[in-house]
Design a protein around this motif. Structure first.
Motif, PDB file in Angstrom:
ATOM      1  N   VAL A   1       0.851  -1.166   0.000  1.00 39.90           N
ATOM      2  CA  VAL A   1       0.000   0.000   0.000  1.00 39.90           C
ATOM      3  C   VAL A   1       0.898   1.229   0.000  1.00 39.90           C
ATOM      4  O   VAL A   1       1.911   1.275   0.687  1.00 39.90           O
ATOM      5  CB  VAL A   1      -0.935   0.010   1.231  1.00 39.90           C
ATOM      6  N   ARG A  25      -0.539   0.674   7.668  1.00 46.89           N
ATOM      7  CA  ARG A  25      -1.469  -0.048   6.793  1.00 46.89           C
ATOM      8  C   ARG A  25      -2.618  -0.641   7.599  1.00 46.89           C
ATOM      9  O   ARG A  25      -3.780  -0.554   7.198  1.00 46.89           O
ATOM     10  CB  ARG A  25      -0.750  -1.161   6.032  1.00 46.89           C
ATOM     11  N   LYS A  67      -9.341   1.974  -1.740  1.00 45.99           N
ATOM     12  CA  LYS A  67      -7.942   1.602  -1.914  1.00 45.99           C
ATOM     13  C   LYS A  67      -7.467   1.934  -3.330  1.00 45.99           C
ATOM     14  O   LYS A  67      -6.367   2.464  -3.523  1.00 45.99           O
ATOM     15  CB  LYS A  67      -7.765   0.115  -1.637  1.00 45.99           C
TER      16      LYS A  67
END
Length: 86
Positions: A1, A25, A67
């Protein structure tokens, strides 16, 4: 990420992409889960949370959309990576 970090350079603010730590995260993921679960007030939060986790497992739903948006922002700002000197 990947996350975005605001950096000021010559009186301008740029958002630089950078890799997130494991702790960050986990924090962001749980924060997004709780936010989406609390938006729907018609059913219980526990039922909403179970549905959201199930959708996320199958890579669908609002969490995965959030996301993808996060990664798209990082990809758009990739050209500013030259200002990252730390």
């Amino acid at each position: 990420v990947v996350g975005l970090l605001p950096v000021r350079y010559r009186n301008r603010s740029y958002h630089l992409p950078f890799p997130l730590t494991k702790q960050k995260r986990i924090f962001l993921g749980s924060k997004w889960l709780v936010q989406v679960a609390n938006k729907n007030k018609k059913t219980k939060t526990s039922v909403n949370l179970a549905n959201i986790i199930q959708q996320t497992f199958f890579k669908k739903g609002k969490i995965m959309q959030k996301k993808k948006e996060f990664h798209q922002l990082a990809a758009k700002n990739r050209s500013y990576a030259r200002y990252r000197w730390f």
